[in-house]
Enzyme design. Sequence first.
Site, PDB file in Angstrom:
ATOM      1  N   CYS A  83     -17.941  32.435   1.641  1.00 43.51           N
ATOM      2  CA  CYS A  83     -19.088  32.002   1.733  1.00 43.51           C
ATOM      3  C   CYS A  83     -20.070  32.986   2.469  1.00 43.51           C
ATOM      4  O   CYS A  83     -19.906  33.276   3.635  1.00 43.51           O
ATOM      5  CB  CYS A  83     -19.612  30.544   2.438  1.00 43.51           C
ATOM      6  SG  CYS A  83     -20.886  29.921   2.305  1.00 43.51           S
ATOM      7  N   CYS A  92     -19.038  25.472   8.920  1.00 43.14           N
ATOM      8  CA  CYS A  92     -17.683  25.938   8.686  1.00 43.14           C
ATOM      9  C   CYS A  92     -17.156  26.753   9.816  1.00 43.14           C
ATOM     10  O   CYS A  92     -17.792  27.529  10.362  1.00 43.14           O
ATOM     11  CB  CYS A  92     -17.438  26.464   7.380  1.00 43.14           C
ATOM     12  SG  CYS A  92     -17.777  25.469   5.888  1.00 43.14           S
ATOM     13  N   CYS A 172     -23.916  27.287  -0.504  1.00 44.18           N
ATOM     14  CA  CYS A 172     -22.848  26.614   0.129  1.00 44.18           C
ATOM     15  C   CYS A 172     -21.627  26.381  -0.945  1.00 44.18           C
ATOM     16  O   CYS A 172     -21.929  26.162  -1.837  1.00 44.18           O
ATOM     17  CB  CYS A 172     -23.375  25.230   0.800  1.00 44.18           C
ATOM     18  SG  CYS A 172     -22.160  24.397   1.470  1.00 44.18           S
ATOM     19  N   CYS A 422      -8.975  10.837  12.619  1.00 41.91           N
ATOM     20  CA  CYS A 422      -9.830  12.011  12.334  1.00 41.91           C
ATOM     21  C   CYS A 422      -9.885  12.886  13.354  1.00 41.91           C
ATOM     22  O   CYS A 422     -10.739  13.948  13.370  1.00 41.91           O
ATOM     23  CB  CYS A 422     -11.108  11.895  11.470  1.00 41.91           C
ATOM     24  SG  CYS A 422     -12.061  10.743  12.826  1.00 41.91           S
TER      25      CYS A 422
END
Length: 463
Positions: A83, A92, A172, A422
Amino acid sequence: MTALFLRKETDMKKGEIYEGRVEKTNFPNKGILYVDGVRVIVKNTIPGQTIRFQIQKKRNEKCEGRLLEVLEKSELELSKPACRHFQDCGGCTYQHLSYDRQLTIKENQVKELLDSVIHYPYYFEGIKESPKQFGYRNKMEFSFGDERKDGPLALGMHKRGSFYDIVTVSDCQIVDEDYRKILNCVWSYCKEKKLDFYHKMQHKGELRHLLVRKGNKTGEILIVLVTSTQKNLKQELRELTEALLALSLEGEVTGILHTLNDSMADIIQSDETKLLYGRDYFYEELLGLTFKISPFSFFQTNSLGAEVLYEMVRKYIGAIKEKVIFDLYSGTGTIAQILAPVAKKVVGVEIVEEAVKAAKENAVLNGLSNCEFIAGDVLKVIDDLTDKPDVIVLDPPRDGIHPKALTKIIHFGVDRIVYVSCKPTSLIRDLEVFQERGYQVEKAVAVDMFPGTGHVESVILLH
């Protein structure tokens, strides 16, 4: 690597600059290196990089540094990040690594954390990859701001390491082209009309956030513009709605909303939400079931990855015919409804009332009559549950399970518990308690729901 300052550990001071080579990366993005025998953590680095960093914190003989410059790339890195916004955007962490290397890093991080608290044989299944590496997200929250103080209007993600600066992520890669077209349309229109973003410190301005949600399977799109009440935007909202509906998109816009938010906190919340076009929800499909999703309700942000995750949950639970399942921290009831067709009964408990309402509606939508959803804190509600569970599924928030709630869950004494996490650092804290109370980990797997980032999901079977 020789440090710029050759000092003893106790002499390292905040503000001093050093160089070093990153040896490993701990979850989620904490690079570990040693300078003159001193262990230092520097975020947003990967093994093999030689970096220059500045000491930010030194507390209890633990040092944390801020990355200033990568002096020498790691052999793990791609010649060019996937990206173009990667160097600036804080969204990210691993876009400069091949996907195989991302998976290896995450798998090793999860396994190392598990091994730190599990001291007996168990089956670790490694990591399951996301079906899509790019364009996988079904939800994005973009912020309005400026890329530098008093700079032009920006719309996108926070700049890496910054609370204030925003990077316009018009290209993105973790979303599909529809998101990029919507972002650029809103950004261009707001610049043309010279609208101002909401300044957090002065509490002035109107533009706050742009929320976009899209069903990966259905293609239905929901768009929410979040503003303050400081300016009447009736004319602008009408024109912007027309511009958005005129876009050539692969999916279909099924709803456009305007949310008013005068909260001083930098979060998306609704003081009032007005419908500008269509309806205030969209549909998504998972494992043959249909889910109605409202603007602010929780739903896994990677639909195809969620199918991989929930398939592992079903596999770990095993045969549940004629059994009662407790789905604690049930959200919109996704796991509960995936299990319901083969269970006697599923009871879901969730603290967010909007999510519970959605869970009930979705159960009706999917023709499931053996699901019960209760709104409330697990810690309090669990005392009033009349059913006796045979199996418990846990999918707690990032911080894990409240210690008192964990004790009550263990007290049910079920043979099997499936824990979906998570945040593996919270998971291992809870695993220690489970093991102290007689449970053991039978098997575990990591699932990459968030390619390009440092985040990872895990599924654990306890017996």
